[in-house]
Write a protein that holds these residues in place. Structure first.
Motif, PDB file in Angstrom:
ATOM      1  N   GLU A 326       0.830  -1.212   0.000  1.00 20.96           N
ATOM      2  CA  GLU A 326       0.000   0.000   0.000  1.00 20.96           C
ATOM      3  C   GLU A 326       0.861   1.258   0.000  1.00 20.96           C
ATOM      4  OE1 GLU A 326      -3.936  -1.654   2.391  1.00 20.96           O
ATOM      5  OE2 GLU A 326      -2.164  -1.011   3.519  1.00 20.96           O
ATOM      6  N   MET A 327       1.952   1.217   0.743  1.00 25.72           N
ATOM      7  CA  MET A 327       2.865   2.361   0.765  1.00 25.72           C
ATOM      8  C   MET A 327       3.452   2.612  -0.619  1.00 25.72           C
ATOM      9  SD  MET A 327       4.996   2.058   4.318  1.00 25.72           S
ATOM     10  CE  MET A 327       5.986   3.454   3.841  1.00 25.72           C
ATOM     11  N   SER A 328       3.833   1.534  -1.307  1.00 27.27           N
ATOM     12  CA  SER A 328       4.435   1.670  -2.635  1.00 27.27           C
ATOM     13  C   SER A 328       3.441   2.271  -3.624  1.00 27.27           C
ATOM     14  CB  SER A 328       4.909   0.308  -3.146  1.00 27.27           C
ATOM     15  OG  SER A 328       5.931  -0.197  -2.326  1.00 27.27           O
ATOM     16  N   LEU A 329       2.200   1.783  -3.590  1.00 30.55           N
ATOM     17  CA  LEU A 329       1.170   2.322  -4.470  1.00 30.55           C
ATOM     18  C   LEU A 329       0.953   3.809  -4.222  1.00 30.55           C
ATOM     19  CD1 LEU A 329      -1.526  -0.520  -4.388  1.00 30.55           C
ATOM     20  CD2 LEU A 329      -0.260   0.257  -6.400  1.00 30.55           C
ATOM     21  N   LEU A 330       0.944   4.182  -2.938  1.00 27.89           N
ATOM     22  CA  LEU A 330       0.714   5.579  -2.574  1.00 27.89           C
ATOM     23  C   LEU A 330       1.883   6.457  -2.999  1.00 27.89           C
ATOM     24  CD1 LEU A 330      -1.453   7.283  -1.166  1.00 27.89           C
ATOM     25  CD2 LEU A 330      -0.250   6.911   0.988  1.00 27.89           C
ATOM     26  N   GLU A 336      -0.404  12.890  -7.249  1.00 24.62           N
ATOM     27  CA  GLU A 336      -1.857  12.779  -7.385  1.00 24.62           C
ATOM     28  C   GLU A 336      -2.529  12.774  -6.014  1.00 24.62           C
ATOM     29  OE1 GLU A 336      -5.208   9.808  -9.386  1.00 24.62           O
ATOM     30  OE2 GLU A 336      -3.067   9.488  -9.781  1.00 24.62           O
ATOM     31  N   PHE A 337      -1.942  12.059  -5.047  1.00 25.87           N
ATOM     32  CA  PHE A 337      -2.551  12.019  -3.716  1.00 25.87           C
ATOM     33  C   PHE A 337      -2.454  13.383  -3.040  1.00 25.87           C
ATOM     34  CE2 PHE A 337      -2.636  11.208   0.874  1.00 25.87           C
ATOM     35  CZ  PHE A 337      -3.858  10.541   0.961  1.00 25.87           C
ATOM     36  N   ARG A 338      -1.368  14.070  -3.279  1.00 29.45           N
ATOM     37  CA  ARG A 338      -1.225  15.411  -2.692  1.00 29.45           C
ATOM     38  C   ARG A 338      -2.329  16.329  -3.223  1.00 29.45           C
ATOM     39  NH1 ARG A 338       4.464  18.712  -2.170  1.00 29.45           N
ATOM     40  NH2 ARG A 338       3.632  20.590  -1.185  1.00 29.45           N
ATOM     41  N   THR A 339      -2.590  16.261  -4.518  1.00 28.86           N
ATOM     42  CA  THR A 339      -3.668  17.055  -5.117  1.00 28.86           C
ATOM     43  C   THR A 339      -5.017  16.628  -4.555  1.00 28.86           C
ATOM     44  OG1 THR A 339      -2.395  17.327  -7.149  1.00 28.86           O
ATOM     45  CG2 THR A 339      -4.773  17.699  -7.295  1.00 28.86           C
ATOM     46  N   LYS A 340      -5.196  15.320  -4.413  1.00 26.61           N
ATOM     47  CA  LYS A 340      -6.450  14.776  -3.883  1.00 26.61           C
ATOM     48  C   LYS A 340      -6.693  15.267  -2.445  1.00 26.61           C
ATOM     49  CE  LYS A 340      -8.527  11.844  -5.714  1.00 26.61           C
ATOM     50  NZ  LYS A 340      -9.697  11.886  -6.652  1.00 26.61           N
ATOM     51  N   LEU A 376      -8.088   7.584   2.031  1.00 24.83           N
ATOM     52  CA  LEU A 376      -6.859   6.829   1.802  1.00 24.83           C
ATOM     53  C   LEU A 376      -7.160   5.448   1.214  1.00 24.83           C
ATOM     54  CD1 LEU A 376      -3.762   6.829   2.217  1.00 24.83           C
ATOM     55  CD2 LEU A 376      -4.168   5.900   4.510  1.00 24.83           C
ATOM     56  N   THR A 377      -8.118   4.753   1.803  1.00 22.10           N
ATOM     57  CA  THR A 377      -8.460   3.405   1.327  1.00 22.10           C
ATOM     58  C   THR A 377      -9.006   3.445  -0.095  1.00 22.10           C
ATOM     59  OG1 THR A 377      -8.949   2.705   3.588  1.00 22.10           O
ATOM     60  CG2 THR A 377      -9.865   1.365   1.807  1.00 22.10           C
ATOM     61  N   THR A 378      -9.875   4.406  -0.360  1.00 19.58           N
ATOM     62  CA  THR A 378     -10.457   4.532  -1.698  1.00 19.58           C
ATOM     63  C   THR A 378      -9.377   4.821  -2.734  1.00 19.58           C
ATOM     64  OG1 THR A 378     -12.522   5.368  -0.758  1.00 19.58           O
ATOM     65  CG2 THR A 378     -12.136   5.795  -3.093  1.00 19.58           C
ATOM     66  N   PHE A 379      -8.466   5.701  -2.394  1.00 20.64           N
ATOM     67  CA  PHE A 379      -7.394   6.067  -3.321  1.00 20.64           C
ATOM     68  C   PHE A 379      -6.504   4.854  -3.628  1.00 20.64           C
ATOM     69  CE2 PHE A 379      -3.232   7.694  -4.479  1.00 20.64           C
ATOM     70  CZ  PHE A 379      -3.532   8.705  -5.380  1.00 20.64           C
ATOM     71  N   LYS A 383      -6.041   2.726  -7.186  1.00 23.41           N
ATOM     72  CA  LYS A 383      -4.733   2.530  -7.827  1.00 23.41           C
ATOM     73  C   LYS A 383      -4.450   1.032  -8.038  1.00 23.41           C
ATOM     74  CE  LYS A 383      -3.924   6.627  -8.500  1.00 23.41           C
ATOM     75  NZ  LYS A 383      -3.927   7.064  -9.910  1.00 23.41           N
ATOM     76  N   ARG A 384      -4.840   0.238  -7.056  1.00 23.18           N
ATOM     77  CA  ARG A 384      -4.633  -1.205  -7.166  1.00 23.18           C
ATOM     78  C   ARG A 384      -5.475  -1.789  -8.312  1.00 23.18           C
ATOM     79  NH1 ARG A 384      -5.590  -2.740  -2.006  1.00 23.18           N
ATOM     80  NH2 ARG A 384      -3.397  -2.838  -1.397  1.00 23.18           N
ATOM     81  N   ASP A 385      -6.714  -1.332  -8.427  1.00 21.80           N
ATOM     82  CA  ASP A 385      -7.600  -1.816  -9.495  1.00 21.80           C
ATOM     83  C   ASP A 385      -7.057  -1.441 -10.868  1.00 21.80           C
ATOM     84  OD1 ASP A 385      -9.290  -2.885  -7.619  1.00 21.80           O
ATOM     85  OD2 ASP A 385     -10.715  -1.219  -7.665  1.00 21.80           O
TER      86      ASP A 385
END
Length: 390
Positions: A326-330, A336-340, A376-379, A383-385
């Motif tokens: 999960e850390m690697s994906l993030l 993108e997560f920063r913008t989100k 966080l979980t949704t993001f 990404k995983r999907d």
């Protein structure tokens, strides 16, 4: 947890917590306080034999100026009454200073030659005395015997909090008696309560030689100071929510953090795991947000805001509980997560309210943690999907 001064210009004040009531009261029958008469000479002798301890990390013991210290000594020379002391009796029967730290550290500095650098010889030299000006420039050993005798024989009253008193009760007592010239902050009270491996571990996590300490300073951009233990307060908050979980939260916040501090494990393996997870959380926060970590931002052109403790709470704990995958994906999608997250702050009123005012209410604690964890979980799942389709 409201800061009463403007010492921490780069830490956002937590507003609206003044009237939060404690939902789980303590049992008054558990209060155990003994009243013990002593004189100054006896206190100093006990301190010299390390039977009374002036904790080096409770806060900087020497917050009084040399003039203020000197005038306290002058009060003893004049045989004036001084306020009572509170000590906490440890299991080893030694006494730890709870209220009266500045007075005790002044006696230590003047009479024992233990200055701001532990036990190195650094005797206080009297200055700016108001009445006994003939002793300006004098050290303890240079005073006449009759003056020394007057100081040593000055009577004091000690309130000793007996060993076995529950920590939550001690915390309440410490808070109620916290009326000195330099009142203890909440974290300083906790440090007085939990001297030993628990406080050692807090200090270890912030050690500038440890990766956790390095990334704490990087992620907060050195905004959180060590003076008055503001940095320890951040780490204690992380540990409480990490160990207890936000769903168990009951007001007030200081008592919850105290409960979390009490359950810090002594097992080295568990401590190593906590350190590793705390470090990875801070490292990830820095890699995503840079020196903007744990701060509000509503658009990319916004002036930088102060560090926000509730944001630190939710991000540090949530990141600490992520798996390596999960850390690697993030991290791969950090921009993108920063913008989100900026969009999240702008559009999610429930989260924004929970990190802005009434931050210590149960509703705010539940709301901010739930909302951020959902984001966080949704993001991550998204990404995983997407990654699985390639």
């Amino acid at each position: 947890m409201v800061q009463s001064t403007d010492e921490w210009d780069d830490i956002e004040k937590e507003e609206g917590n003044e009237d939060i009531s404690i939902t789980i009261p303590f049992n008054p029958s558990e209060i155990n306080i003994k009243i013990i008469p002593r004189n100054i000479g006896q206190l100093v002798e006990l301190m010299e034999d390390d039977q009374i301890l002036v904790p080096r990390y409770q806060r900087l013991p020497n917050l009084w100026s040399n003039t203020k210290k000197s005038r306290f000594i002058e009060s003893l020379m004049l045989d004036l009454p001084i306020p009572l002391f509170y000590f906490d009796e440890a299991d080893d029967k030694r006494w730890y200073v709870v209220d009266g730290l500045q007075r005790m550290s002044t006696l230590e500095h003047f009479m024992l030659g233990r200055g701001e650098v532990g036990k190195n010889k650094a005797h206080l030299v009297l200055e700016n005395l108001e009445f006994l000006t003939q002793y300006n420039g004098k050290k303890w050993e240079e005073l006449p015997k009759d003056v020394k005798r007057t100081i040593n024989s000055n009577q004091v009253t000690i309130n000793l909090i007996g060993k076995g008193t529950p920590d939550e009760v001690k915390y309440t007592i410490f808070s109620r008696i916290n009326q000195g010239d330099v009142p203890l902050k909440a974290q300083e009270i906790r440090t007085a309560l939990f001297q030993g491996y628990r406080v050692d571990f807090l200090e270890f996590l912030l050690n500038e030689q440890q990766e956790s300490g390095i990334y704490f300073r990087k992620a907060t951009d050195n905004s959180v100071k060590t003076k008055r233990q503001e940095d320890l307060d951040f780490v204690s908050r992380f540990l409480a929510f990490y160990l207890l979980g936000f769903t168990t939260y009951e007001p007030d916040l200081d008592r919850f953090i105290t409960k979390g501090t009490r359950i810090i494990p002594s097992d080295e393996k568990k401590l190593s795991e906590i350190k590793a997870n705390f470090t990875k959380a801070l490292k990830l926060a820095f890699n995503i947000f840079g020196t903007d970590a744990f701060r509000k931002r509503f658009n990319v052109n916004d002036p930088r805001k102060p560090v926000n403790k509730p944001i630190f709470e939710v991000i540090s704990v949530a990141f600490a509980k992520l798996s390596e995958d999960e850390m690697s994906l993030l991290e791969l999608s950090s921009m993108e997560f920063r913008t989100k997250f900026i969009e999240f702050l702008t559009n999610n009123k429930k989260f924004l309210d929970a990190i802005t005012t009434g931050t210590a209410t149960k509703e705010s604690v539940i709301n901010r943690n739930t909302e951020f964890n959902t984001l966080l979980t949704t993001f991550i799942n998204d990404k995983r999907d997407k990654a699985s389709k390639f």
